[in-house]
Scaffold this active site. Structure first.
Site, PDB file in Angstrom:
ATOM      1  N   HIS A  25     -14.020 -31.027  -6.358  1.00 31.23           N
ATOM      2  CA  HIS A  25     -14.276 -30.212  -7.743  1.00 31.23           C
ATOM      3  C   HIS A  25     -13.215 -29.890  -8.593  1.00 31.23           C
ATOM      4  CE1 HIS A  25     -16.557 -27.675  -4.968  1.00 31.23           C
ATOM      5  NE2 HIS A  25     -16.368 -28.172  -3.854  1.00 31.23           N
ATOM      6  N   ASP A  49     -13.301 -32.275 -11.169  1.00 29.90           N
ATOM      7  CA  ASP A  49     -14.136 -33.168 -11.918  1.00 29.90           C
ATOM      8  C   ASP A  49     -14.347 -31.678 -12.827  1.00 29.90           C
ATOM      9  OD1 ASP A  49     -16.627 -31.999 -10.517  1.00 29.90           O
ATOM     10  OD2 ASP A  49     -17.758 -33.850 -11.041  1.00 29.90           O
ATOM     11  N   GLY A  59     -24.819 -34.189   0.898  1.00 29.32           N
ATOM     12  CA  GLY A  59     -22.925 -34.252  -0.032  1.00 29.32           C
ATOM     13  C   GLY A  59     -23.158 -36.134  -0.190  1.00 29.32           C
ATOM     14  N   SER A  95     -25.169 -36.905  -3.316  1.00 32.50           N
ATOM     15  CA  SER A  95     -25.990 -37.186  -4.653  1.00 32.50           C
ATOM     16  C   SER A  95     -27.087 -37.452  -4.890  1.00 32.50           C
ATOM     17  CB  SER A  95     -25.027 -37.703  -5.742  1.00 32.50           C
ATOM     18  OG  SER A  95     -24.010 -36.388  -5.273  1.00 32.50           O
ATOM     19  N   SER A  96     -28.130 -37.152  -3.873  1.00 32.44           N
ATOM     20  CA  SER A  96     -29.063 -37.962  -4.446  1.00 32.44           C
ATOM     21  C   SER A  96     -30.312 -38.073  -5.700  1.00 32.44           C
ATOM     22  CB  SER A  96     -30.198 -37.825  -3.008  1.00 32.44           C
ATOM     23  OG  SER A  96     -30.085 -36.553  -3.293  1.00 32.44           O
ATOM     24  N   SER A  97     -29.831 -36.246  -5.685  1.00 35.95           N
ATOM     25  CA  SER A  97     -29.945 -35.982  -7.096  1.00 35.95           C
ATOM     26  C   SER A  97     -29.672 -36.263  -8.299  1.00 35.95           C
ATOM     27  CB  SER A  97     -29.845 -34.224  -7.695  1.00 35.95           C
ATOM     28  OG  SER A  97     -28.325 -34.266  -7.607  1.00 35.95           O
ATOM     29  N   GLU A 140     -29.421 -31.920 -14.677  1.00 32.36           N
ATOM     30  CA  GLU A 140     -29.224 -31.036 -13.758  1.00 32.36           C
ATOM     31  C   GLU A 140     -28.502 -29.418 -14.501  1.00 32.36           C
ATOM     32  OE1 GLU A 140     -27.389 -31.976 -10.307  1.00 32.36           O
ATOM     33  OE2 GLU A 140     -27.823 -34.468  -9.924  1.00 32.36           O
ATOM     34  N   ASP A 192     -20.215 -37.381 -10.214  1.00 32.22           N
ATOM     35  CA  ASP A 192     -21.685 -38.114  -9.546  1.00 32.22           C
ATOM     36  C   ASP A 192     -22.501 -39.404 -10.357  1.00 32.22           C
ATOM     37  OD1 ASP A 192     -20.474 -36.345  -7.784  1.00 32.22           O
ATOM     38  OD2 ASP A 192     -22.087 -34.584  -7.536  1.00 32.22           O
ATOM     39  N   TYR A 215     -20.521 -22.610  -5.095  1.00 31.24           N
ATOM     40  CA  TYR A 215     -19.687 -23.912  -6.288  1.00 31.24           C
ATOM     41  C   TYR A 215     -20.514 -23.067  -7.443  1.00 31.24           C
ATOM     42  CZ  TYR A 215     -19.694 -28.475  -8.377  1.00 31.24           C
ATOM     43  OH  TYR A 215     -18.837 -29.304  -9.311  1.00 31.24           O
TER      44      TYR A 215
HETATM   45  C1  GLA Z   1     -20.719 -31.709  -6.546  1.00 35.40           C
HETATM   46  C2  GLA Z   1     -20.861 -31.946  -8.070  1.00 35.40           C
HETATM   47  C3  GLA Z   1     -19.847 -32.501  -8.522  1.00 35.40           C
HETATM   48  C4  GLA Z   1     -18.488 -32.063  -7.586  1.00 35.40           C
HETATM   49  C5  GLA Z   1     -18.448 -32.165  -6.024  1.00 35.40           C
HETATM   50  C6  GLA Z   1     -17.161 -31.679  -5.229  1.00 35.40           C
HETATM   51  O1  GLA Z   1     -20.565 -33.286  -6.135  1.00 35.40           O
HETATM   52  O2  GLA Z   1     -22.077 -33.022  -8.003  1.00 35.40           O
HETATM   53  O3  GLA Z   1     -19.803 -32.241 -10.187  1.00 35.40           O
HETATM   54  O4  GLA Z   1     -17.822 -31.207  -8.687  1.00 35.40           O
HETATM   55  O5  GLA Z   1     -19.420 -31.693  -5.693  1.00 35.40           O
HETATM   56  O6  GLA Z   1     -16.075 -32.258  -6.222  1.00 35.40           O
END
Ligand code: GLA
Length: 391
Positions: free
Chosen positions: A37, A39, A128, A130-132, A164, A176, A226
């Protein structure tokens, strides 16, 4: 198709759609080691690309529409590059990501013609990893190659992020996309999200591996909470700007600066702020620990990061907390924490190679006993980022 290698099944499907020889691209998922969190607060992150990926087969088609097929969802979408508008359909979120990449490329002045594309892979969805981001960054990379746009990789990351943000309705940061595009075998990427400067840090010493424990909790709160955290951070920033007019982001605050005006903020906002400031410092320490080859010092930073996410930033959940807690008594595990946005998904664990089987068995058993649910455990390898692969 179940046991067929992904590349073979993607190619087979593509051949049913088109006579052309496709370009093949591999796009990995990511695991963030520490720096969560941070970034979107212009802070520091330390992700790795892992050997769970999406494979794309793609070629121009000379038709009126693009035809894109998502193999794992057995779903398809048709749209024209002339008119890349988001679909108003929640259940076709993946298609919005695809259309979003085409749309954002156009906004940046890069015009693809219509194409056919099939993609599929083995990144667990909603865990979690990051497939997207693998989808948007992978497609942006593939189109860049196919049309010879010559867009630098960091720009591709920004375009994928905008896809996104603007088409998927997720206000995510840049981590990601950078992880998927810039991954390097055996290395973590230390990314400064303010300057976008990135450095590779070798993962050492040998003899440990990364293992993910997937809670199987689908992150239903992830999107709303988020966005709520992002807004809280914006509020914290505007509060502190009253006292420190020069700060641009929470990155510019130190813990002493924040503490001095603590009483001017609601407690919760101060907690969020404290977490972000300390997490940035932890990333610095964690990098030094890796450089020094001190895996247990690195692991200690992971545990502290998890605590911060649990108590101060409040994005964990009881399943994640339980899994992390389980490992604390185990000397064969150097460190563990939740990874990604939180509210479910996976923990990342640094586990001794020769302990993998026992670790898997113990964790599964404990999880079953506590929650009457099955835990999925995946060892992962740290790999290179998005690349072209041979046919
Ligand atoms: C998700 C978001 C990222 C980052 C993380 C938390 O993966 O896509 O940009 O903020 O949460 O670190």
């Amino acid at each position: 198709m179940k046991n067929m290698p992904i590349k073979t099944s993607v190619l087979q499907k593509f051949e049913a759609l088109s006579d052309r020889q496709p370009l093949l691209v591999n796009a990995p998922g990511r695991v963030n080691m520490i720096g969560e969190h941070t970034d979107y607060n212009a802070g520091l992150v330390l992700p790795v690309a892992v050997n769970r990926s999406l494979i794309f087969a793609i070629a121009e088609n000379n038709e009126e529409v693009c035809r894109v097929y998502a193999q794992d969802l057995a779903d398809e979408v048709e749209f024209s590059v002339e008119n890349p508008e988001p679909l108003n359909k929640q259940y076709k979120q993946w298609a919005n990501y695809v259309i979003g990449v085409v749309g954002e490329l156009r906004k940046a002045g890069y015009f693809a013609t219509n194409f056919d594309c099939v993609f599929g892979g083995n990144i667990p969805i909603g865990a979690g990893l990051s497939s997207s981001a693998a989808l948007t960054a992978g497609l942006a990379f593939a189109l860049n190659e196919l049309y010879g746009f010559e867009i630098p990789k960091m720009e591709l990351a920004k375009i994928a992020q905008k896809a996104e943000n603007n088409f998927g309705g997720v206000d995510c940061g840049i981590m990601d996309f950078v992880a998927s595009l810039f991954g390097k075998e055996g290395h973590a990427i230390r990314l400064d999200c303010r300057s976008l400067e990135h450095r590779y840090i070798k993962l050492r010493p040998e003899g440990y591996q990364l293992v993910l424990c997937d809670t199987q909790i689908k992150r239903s709160l992830a999107k709303s909470e988020y966005n709520a955290r992002r807004n809280e951070c914006k509020r914290v920033l505007s509060e502190y700007k009253r006292f420190y007019p020069d700060i641009q982001s929470l990155r510019d605050l130190t813990i002493n600066m924040a503490y001095d005006y603590k009483n001017q903020l609601p407690d919760t906002l101060y907690q969020r702020c404290r977490y972000i400031i300390k997490e940035n410092v932890r990333v610095e320490h964690a990098c030094e620990d890796l450089i020094n080859g001190d895996v247990y010092a690195f692991g200690a930073q992971m545990y502290l990061s998890h605590e911060g996410l649990q108590y101060d930033y409040e994005v964990s959940c009881r399943e994640l907390n339980f899994l992390v807690e389980q490992t604390k008594r185990d000397e064969n595990v150097a460190g563990a924490r939740m990874t990604g946005a939180g509210f479910g998904g996976c923990t990342v664990n640094v586990v001794r190679d020769d302990y993998l089987d026992t670790f898997t068995e113990n964790m599964k058993q404990a999880y079953r006993k506590k929650f009457s649910r099955e835990l999925r455990v995946y060892p992962v390898k740290v790999t290179n980022g998005i690349s072209i692969i041979d046919n």
